[in-house]
Structures are given as structure tokens and as C-alpha cells.
Motif scaffolding. Structure first.
Motif, PDB file in Angstrom:
ATOM      1  N   ARG A  63       0.835  -1.213   0.000  1.00 34.54           N
ATOM      2  CA  ARG A  63       0.000   0.000   0.000  1.00 34.54           C
ATOM      3  C   ARG A  63       0.864   1.256   0.000  1.00 34.54           C
ATOM      4  O   ARG A  63       0.514   2.270  -0.617  1.00 34.54           O
ATOM      5  CB  ARG A  63      -0.945   0.008   1.202  1.00 34.54           C
ATOM      6  N   ALA A  67       0.740   4.042  -2.960  1.00 31.39           N
ATOM      7  CA  ALA A  67       0.454   5.446  -2.663  1.00 31.39           C
ATOM      8  C   ALA A  67       1.470   6.386  -3.300  1.00 31.39           C
ATOM      9  O   ALA A  67       1.167   7.569  -3.527  1.00 31.39           O
ATOM     10  CB  ALA A  67       0.424   5.658  -1.149  1.00 31.39           C
ATOM     11  N   HIS A 211      -0.925  10.518   3.862  1.00 28.28           N
ATOM     12  CA  HIS A 211      -1.677   9.265   3.871  1.00 28.28           C
ATOM     13  C   HIS A 211      -1.831   8.805   5.315  1.00 28.28           C
ATOM     14  O   HIS A 211      -0.873   8.871   6.093  1.00 28.28           O
ATOM     15  CB  HIS A 211      -0.958   8.201   3.041  1.00 28.28           C
TER      16      HIS A 211
END
Length: 226
Positions: A63, A67, A211
Motif C-alpha cells: 500500500r 500510494a 496518507h
């Protein structure tokens, strides 16, 4: 304990998400290690722990990479790459790009090069960095620091110098333990997101994204200002 050894030991603690170790080991700890401070000079020994799949549950490397929205041709610097936990994953994703896996520990850099060769990864280049510079051979599109930012002493100066190692529009991604995290870096070394933003602004960067999906860490992205 030398500064290099001390930093490496702290890095080991941070990567594993373990409670902080004291900088001066007790007599009992010394006895366990044969009367000497533990050395972070056996990468193959530590790889089994650093690259433990259990770490993926909270580090979420796939992830993190997603991102970053990397392009197939990007040049990426993994500053403080360690055993290659993240660098190898990035290299496998890039089709025509290159990953510069940087570490200050020469034996770790040797391990990175050997790991890439053993796994047929031709677009990962291991680089010996220093306390003041990643010593990148050419400018990159993205530099990422995974649990490394808090180890850098003169951070503002370090990231000012990094400007010349970034392409126009180049980004810096910082993933580092939050002060309230239940495990990670020694608590006195953890930095709140606002502190990181303030330092990066002083070094000549602007915010390019945040994030919040990581359970233990801040994930902040910056771009060098024109």
C-alpha cells in the motif's frame, strides 16, 4: 558503542517495532552478547527478522508503494534501505526504472547487492551513504525514508543538500513512527507530523500529500519548492 553501531541498533528496534532499548546495555545484556555490545554487522542473520511477513501487517509495504504512484521509468532512492525490505519490492514493480538502495552500513550495502543478484533483480543498485548525504549517483524522481527520518541529526541541512539529488518536481516520502504509537522508535526520538512538516518547510519543500492508513506511522510526502 560507536555512533554507527548505536544508530544501527536503534534502526533494528525501529524496524521491528520493538520497545526501545537503553543506549547503555545492562551487565545482564552484556553477558548475553558475550560481554560486547551487539553489532548490526550480520545482515543475513537479521534478514529473517526484518523481512518477516508478520511485519507486513502493520507496515503495509504494498500500500505504501501504491500510494507513491510511481511511473514505470522512475528513479527511486530508498534511503536507509536496510536489508531491502522496501527497495526490493519497488524494484520489482518498476519496469524500466531504477532503485538506489542506500545504507550507511557497508556490510548491509553488500548484502543488498547480493540479494538483488541472487533474485535476478537488475534494476536495484546498492549505494553506500553517509550521515550527511545519500551519495546518489544521479538525481531521482522519488526518495523514500522508511523509519529513518528521526535518525538524521541535522535534518534541515541534510534535506537542503538533497535538493540537488532530486529531479525537477522530485518528491520525498517520509514514513516514521508517530509519538503515540504502541511500539517503534524510542519515544524521545519520535516526531509529530507538524514537526516534520516544519523542518521540511525550512529545508525548502512543500507538502505534496498525506496518507493516514498506516496504524503506527505518519506518511508524509513533500516536493521541493522552486
Amino acid at each position: 558503542m560507536t555512533p554507527m553501531t548505536r544508530r544501527a541498533l536503534l534502526t533494528m528496534v525501529c524496524v521491528l517495532g520493538l520497545p526501545a532499548l537503553p543506549l547503555s546495555l545492562s551487565a545482564q545484556d552484556m553477558h548475553k552478547h558475550g560481554g560486547h555490545h551487539p553489532r548490526f554487522d550480520d545482515p543475513k542473520k537479521w534478514s529473517a527478522t526484518f523481512d518477516d511477513p508478520e511485519r507486513d501487517k502493520w507496515q503495509m509495504p504494498d500500500r505504501v508503494i501504491a500510494a507513491l504512484e510511481l511511473r514505470p521509468t522512475d528513479l527511486v532512492a530508498d534511503i536507509g534501505a536496510g536489508t531491502g525490505y522496501l527497495a526490493v519490492r519497488i524494484a520489482r514493480q518498476l519496469k524500466s526504472g531504477t532503485v538506489f538502495a542506500v545504507d550507511v552500513e557497508p556490510k548491509m550495502v553488500k548484502h543488498l547487492a547480493e540479494r538483488a543478484k541472487a533474485n535476478g533483480i537488475t534494476n536495484l543498485r546498492a549505494v553506500v551513504g553517509s550521515e550527511t548525504s545519500p551519495n546518489l549517483p544521479e538525481p531521482v524522481d522519488v526518495a523514500i525514508l522508511l523509519n529513518v527520518y528521526h535518525h538524521i541529526s541535522a535534518r534541515i541541512d541534510y534535506f537542503k543538500r538533497l535538493h540537488s539529488s532530486l529531479k525537477p518536481g522530485g518528491r520525498v516520502a517520509i514514513v516514521d513512527f508517530r509519538p503515540e504509537s504502541p511500539a517503534g522508535a524510542p519515544k524521545h526520538m519520535r516526531l509529530p507530523a507538524d514537526r516534520i512538516r516544519s523542518e521540511m518547510t525550512a529545508a525548502g519543500y512543500v507538502s505534496a500529500g498525506t496518507h493516514d492508513f498506516l496504524p503506527r506511522q505518519n506518511f508524509l510526502v513533500f516536493r521541493k519548492s522552486d
